[in-house]
Each structure stands twice: as structure tokens, then as C-alpha cells.
Design an enzyme around this catalytic site. Structure first.
Site, PDB file in Angstrom:
ATOM      1  N   SER A  16      38.678  70.154  44.319  1.00  0.00           N
ATOM      2  CA  SER A  16      38.054  71.178  43.478  1.00  0.00           C
ATOM      3  C   SER A  16      38.510  72.603  43.804  1.00  0.00           C
ATOM      4  O   SER A  16      38.753  73.387  42.879  1.00  0.00           O
ATOM      5  CB  SER A  16      36.531  71.070  43.556  1.00  0.00           C
ATOM      6  OG  SER A  16      36.118  69.860  42.968  1.00  0.00           O
ATOM      7  N   THR A  61      28.810  67.346  44.981  1.00  0.00           N
ATOM      8  CA  THR A  61      29.425  66.027  44.979  1.00  0.00           C
ATOM      9  C   THR A  61      28.698  65.110  45.958  1.00  0.00           C
ATOM     10  O   THR A  61      27.632  65.464  46.486  1.00  0.00           O
ATOM     11  CB  THR A  61      30.954  66.153  45.206  1.00  0.00           C
ATOM     12  OG1 THR A  61      31.535  64.869  45.047  1.00  0.00           O
ATOM     13  CG2 THR A  61      31.297  66.706  46.578  1.00  0.00           C
ATOM     14  N   LYS A  65      24.180  64.717  44.500  1.00  0.00           N
ATOM     15  CA  LYS A  65      23.925  64.986  43.072  1.00  0.00           C
ATOM     16  C   LYS A  65      22.459  64.767  42.679  1.00  0.00           C
ATOM     17  O   LYS A  65      21.944  65.439  41.800  1.00  0.00           O
ATOM     18  CB  LYS A  65      24.844  64.137  42.189  1.00  0.00           C
ATOM     19  CG  LYS A  65      26.311  64.552  42.281  1.00  0.00           C
ATOM     20  CD  LYS A  65      27.179  63.740  41.339  1.00  0.00           C
ATOM     21  CE  LYS A  65      28.650  64.003  41.623  1.00  0.00           C
ATOM     22  NZ  LYS A  65      29.536  63.345  40.652  1.00  0.00           N
ATOM     23  N   ASN A  86      25.874  67.879  38.812  1.00  0.00           N
ATOM     24  CA  ASN A  86      27.120  68.164  39.546  1.00  0.00           C
ATOM     25  C   ASN A  86      27.508  69.634  39.453  1.00  0.00           C
ATOM     26  O   ASN A  86      28.511  70.044  40.041  1.00  0.00           O
ATOM     27  CB  ASN A  86      28.273  67.286  39.044  1.00  0.00           C
ATOM     28  CG  ASN A  86      28.873  67.788  37.748  1.00  0.00           C
ATOM     29  OD1 ASN A  86      28.197  68.439  36.957  1.00  0.00           O
ATOM     30  ND2 ASN A  86      30.141  67.507  37.523  1.00  0.00           N
ATOM     31  N   ASP A 102      30.120  65.522  34.345  1.00  0.00           N
ATOM     32  CA  ASP A 102      30.962  64.347  34.623  1.00  0.00           C
ATOM     33  C   ASP A 102      31.250  63.543  33.353  1.00  0.00           C
ATOM     34  O   ASP A 102      32.389  63.148  33.095  1.00  0.00           O
ATOM     35  CB  ASP A 102      30.286  63.429  35.647  1.00  0.00           C
ATOM     36  CG  ASP A 102      30.316  64.006  37.050  1.00  0.00           C
ATOM     37  OD1 ASP A 102      31.277  64.719  37.383  1.00  0.00           O
ATOM     38  OD2 ASP A 102      29.374  63.735  37.816  1.00  0.00           O
ATOM     39  N   GLY A 127      29.803  48.664  36.701  1.00  0.00           N
ATOM     40  CA  GLY A 127      29.024  49.439  37.664  1.00  0.00           C
ATOM     41  C   GLY A 127      27.740  49.935  37.031  1.00  0.00           C
ATOM     42  O   GLY A 127      27.646  50.052  35.796  1.00  0.00           O
ATOM     43  N   ALA A 128      26.757  50.206  37.872  1.00  0.00           N
ATOM     44  CA  ALA A 128      25.465  50.657  37.355  1.00  0.00           C
ATOM     45  C   ALA A 128      24.836  51.679  38.290  1.00  0.00           C
ATOM     46  O   ALA A 128      23.616  51.796  38.364  1.00  0.00           O
ATOM     47  CB  ALA A 128      24.540  49.456  37.151  1.00  0.00           C
ATOM     48  N   ALA A 155      20.549  43.180  37.396  1.00  0.00           N
ATOM     49  CA  ALA A 155      19.294  43.853  37.025  1.00  0.00           C
ATOM     50  C   ALA A 155      19.488  45.370  36.884  1.00  0.00           C
ATOM     51  O   ALA A 155      18.855  45.996  36.040  1.00  0.00           O
ATOM     52  CB  ALA A 155      18.219  43.552  38.070  1.00  0.00           C
ATOM     53  N   GLY A 239      41.133  58.578  37.359  1.00  0.00           N
ATOM     54  CA  GLY A 239      40.125  59.604  37.118  1.00  0.00           C
ATOM     55  C   GLY A 239      40.568  61.036  37.384  1.00  0.00           C
ATOM     56  O   GLY A 239      39.721  61.936  37.384  1.00  0.00           O
TER      57      GLY A 239
HETATM   58  P1  ATR Z   1      27.769  55.875  42.554  1.00  0.00           P
HETATM   59  O1  ATR Z   1      26.764  56.977  42.578  1.00  0.00           O
HETATM   60  O2  ATR Z   1      29.147  56.249  42.998  1.00  0.00           O
HETATM   61  O3  ATR Z   1      27.791  55.177  41.246  1.00  0.00           O
HETATM   62  P2  ATR Z   1      26.237  53.725  43.757  1.00  0.00           P
HETATM   63  O4  ATR Z   1      24.977  54.128  43.095  1.00  0.00           O
HETATM   64  O5  ATR Z   1      26.224  53.308  45.198  1.00  0.00           O
HETATM   65  O6  ATR Z   1      27.318  54.872  43.730  1.00  0.00           O
HETATM   66  O7  ATR Z   1      26.898  52.575  42.882  1.00  0.00           O
HETATM   67  C1  ATR Z   1      28.037  51.890  43.263  1.00  0.00           C
HETATM   68  C2  ATR Z   1      28.374  50.860  42.187  1.00  0.00           C
HETATM   69  O8  ATR Z   1      29.563  50.136  42.559  1.00  0.00           O
HETATM   70  C3  ATR Z   1      27.298  49.828  41.984  1.00  0.00           C
HETATM   71  O9  ATR Z   1      27.307  49.448  40.633  1.00  0.00           O
HETATM   72  C4  ATR Z   1      27.772  48.675  42.900  1.00  0.00           C
HETATM   73  O10 ATR Z   1      27.275  47.412  42.531  1.00  0.00           O
HETATM   74  P3  ATR Z   1      25.793  46.959  43.024  1.00  0.00           P
HETATM   75  O11 ATR Z   1      24.810  47.680  42.130  1.00  0.00           O
HETATM   76  O12 ATR Z   1      25.765  45.481  42.830  1.00  0.00           O
HETATM   77  O13 ATR Z   1      25.680  47.380  44.466  1.00  0.00           O
HETATM   78  C5  ATR Z   1      29.258  48.743  42.641  1.00  0.00           C
HETATM   79  N1  ATR Z   1      30.089  48.152  43.700  1.00  0.00           N
HETATM   80  C6  ATR Z   1      30.355  48.677  44.926  1.00  0.00           C
HETATM   81  N2  ATR Z   1      31.186  47.871  45.627  1.00  0.00           N
HETATM   82  C7  ATR Z   1      31.462  46.811  44.828  1.00  0.00           C
HETATM   83  C8  ATR Z   1      32.276  45.619  44.986  1.00  0.00           C
HETATM   84  N3  ATR Z   1      32.971  45.383  46.102  1.00  0.00           N
HETATM   85  N4  ATR Z   1      32.325  44.760  43.948  1.00  0.00           N
HETATM   86  C9  ATR Z   1      31.619  44.997  42.809  1.00  0.00           C
HETATM   87  N5  ATR Z   1      30.842  46.079  42.606  1.00  0.00           N
HETATM   88  C10 ATR Z   1      30.767  46.975  43.605  1.00  0.00           C
END
Ligand code: ATR
Length: 273
Positions: A16, A61, A65, A86, A102, A127-128, A155, A239
Site C-alpha cells: 500500500s 488490513t 478490519k 478497510n 474491497d 470461501g465464507a 454452514a 488479486g
Molecule cells: P478472511 O477474513 O481472510 O476471509 P477467514 O474468515 O479466516 O479469513 O476465512 C478464511 C476462509 O478460507 C474460510 O472460508 C476458510 O474455510 P472454513 O470456513 O471452512 O474455515 C477458508 N480456508 C482456509 N484454508 C482452507 C483450506 N486449506 N481449504 C479450504 N478452505 C480453506
């Protein structure tokens, strides 16, 4: 000279300061921007101290956040939706406005820089966590035919889909829920790449025209983008563009001028051997 900072922990590798220095030079803005390491239990104290020293705004960051969201005196709509901040702007009365750039950074990179169509397309987001929550509203605003969130922990994806259901056709599930789907645009928002891993994905997940976007970036292709290349993705992107575009939105909020991002992305892009 107006002062700004990016605050994180760790912060040493942040791009940044370089990005904002290039923006300031390009637009002729007289400002300084530095990286500040805050102690893990000292984000709010660090912000207060810097505001006291006359700083005008901050990027925030990992891992702060959520704390920035709590600390802000006022929030924009998209920051409220993202549940994360952010960008902080110190307003004339000293109050802190919280924004999240973002998602708009991702969408601007996809649409303006890469020319990717979103309207009427089937999107899959992996991802979630907080990173994904931040980009859902701007993606849904472009009118995809569907947006499916798939996560190792199903979930969490289902909950996210529920939280954004009023904004468009969004569904969620575990990685098995990807079976039988075909993505025009597949976006990785997991942190699996930090361990050089990819979530377990079906081999036929990509539509024949489908492309892959990794919200992470690195000096080498990420594990997800290597998966994309091995599965004949029509296009791939990391990214870096999102990083520069979110920075441009923050800069515009602080300075009232939007810098050109293309030259900055080209300057920062490592030369591929
Ligand atoms: P961020 O704020 O960067 O999104 P986070 O809230 O820790 O960080 O989320 C990380 C995401 O990466 C989650 O969706 C996580 O899956 P889980 O919810 O099941 O933990 C996903 N993730 C991290 N490592 C992973 C891996 N080796 N394989 C699959 N998903 C992964």
C-alpha cells in the site's frame, strides 16, 4: 503535508505505501503515506494516537478490519453490509467515517480492467470469511444469473447466502455442493493459498468459457491459479488489480481525486520469466 497510514499486523510486506506514493505522484497530491504495525491488542489506541498526531485517514488490513468497523463513528452502506472496514477517513470534526472498498476494488478490476461479463452469468465464490463477505454486495449489484458460495464449512456459506439473499440470487453450501455446477466466473476468496493449497474442487467446475480470479496475489502464480491453468480456464487473474483498485477508491475518498490505476498495476506486476 497530510499524513495517511495503513495499519495491520503484520504489515512489513504491504504494497500500500508504494501504491499510494505512485497515486500521489501521478495526481500531484502533497501527502505522506506509511505502514504502521499495531500491537494485536492495540488497534484502537494506535488509531487514536495517530489521529492526535494529525493523520487524515487510514487503510486497515488483517487482522483489524472488524475492529475498525466497531471503532468507526459512522459507516457507509457498503461497510455496514461487509461487516468490515478497510478505510477510515478522519472528518473535519474529528469523527471517523468507516468505508469498505474491497468489493468495489474486485468488481472494478473484473469489469474495467479484465473485461469480464458478470450480468446473466453463473458465479461461484470459494470461501465464507470476511474477505468474501466484503465482495458479495458489489458482485450481486452487477446482476449475475446466480452466485453460489462454497466453503469447506458449509454452514458458514449458507449463513452468508441468507444474509445477502435480499440482494440477489445467492446460495451457499459445502464443497460437495459444487458437484454438477458450471461456473462462468470462479472466484477464490479462501485463505487456503497461504498454505499453497486449493479447496477440493470438481474437475468439471469451469464452464468452457469460464475464468478464474484469485483474490490473493503473490509473486508466483497461486495454487488456485495453477489449478485454473490445469483445468483450461479461459482467463485467470490474481488479486493485484483488486489491491490497486481498492486503494484508488480509498485515495478518492480521502483526496477527492481518482488516480489512474492501469499504470500502477503495470508498475507493480512482477515480470514473468
Ligand atoms: P478472511 O477474513 O481472510 O476471509 P477467514 O474468515 O479466516 O479469513 O476465512 C478464511 C476462509 O478460507 C474460510 O472460508 C476458510 O474455510 P472454513 O470456513 O471452512 O474455515 C477458508 N480456508 C482456509 N484454508 C482452507 C483450506 N486449506 N481449504 C479450504 N478452505 C480453506
Amino acid at each position: 503535508m497530510d499524513k495517511y497510514a495503513v495499519i495491520g499486523h503484520p504489515i512489513g510486506h504491504s504494497k500500500s505505501p508504494r501504491i499510494h506514493a505512485l497515486f500521489a505522484e501521478q495526481t500531484g497530491q502533497d501527502m505522506a503515506y506509511e505502514a504502521v504495525l499495531a500491537p494485536l491488542d492495540g488497534f484502537a489506541d494506535t488509531v487514536c494516537r495517530l489521529v492526535g498526531e494529525g493523520y487524515r485517514g487510514f487503510n486497515v488490513t488483517v487482522p483489524f478490519k472488524g475492529e475498525a468497523f466497531e471503532l468507526a463513528d459512522a459507516l457507509t452502506d457498503r461497510a455496514r453490509r461487509a461487516g468490515a472496514v478497510n478505510t477510515l477517513k478522519v472528518q473535519a470534526d474529528g469523527a471517523l467515517l468507516g468505508e469498505n472498498t474491497d468489493g468495489v476494488g474486485l468488481v472494478t478490476d473484473l469489469v474495467n480492467n479484465l473485461g469480464v461479463a458478470i450480468a446473466g452469468r453463473d458465479l461461484v465464490v470459494l470461501g465464507a470469511g470476511g474477505a468474501v463477505r466484503g465482495v458479495l454486495a458489489p458482485l450481486l449489484a452487477l446482476g449475475p444469473a446466480s452466485l453460489h458460495i462454497a466453503n469447506r464449512t458449509g454452514a458458514r456459506a449458507e449463513q452468508l447466502a441468507q444474509d445477502f439473499a435480499d440482494l440477489g440470487p445467492v446460495t451457499g453450501g459445502d464443497l460437495d455442493s459444487l458437484k454438477g455446477r458450471q461456473a462462468h466466473v470462479l472466484i477464490n476468496g479462501t485463505s487456503a493459498g497461504l498454505d499453497d493449497e486449493v479447496p477440493a474442487l470438481p474437475d468439471d467446475l469451469l464452464h468452457v468459457d469460464g475464468g478464474c480470479y484469485d483474490m490473493m496475489y503473490g509473486d508466483r502464480p497461486t495454487a488456485f491459479l495453477r489449478w485454473a491453468a490445469a483445468h483450461d480456464a479461459a482467463w485467470t487473474a490474481d488479486g493485484l488489480g483488486m489491491l490497486v483498485e481498492q486503494a484508488a477508491e480509498s485515495f478518492a475518498l480521502w483526496r477527492g481525486v481518482r488516480p489512474q490505476t492501469g499504470p500502477v498495476i503495470r508498475t507493480l506486476r512482477p515480470v514473468q520469466p
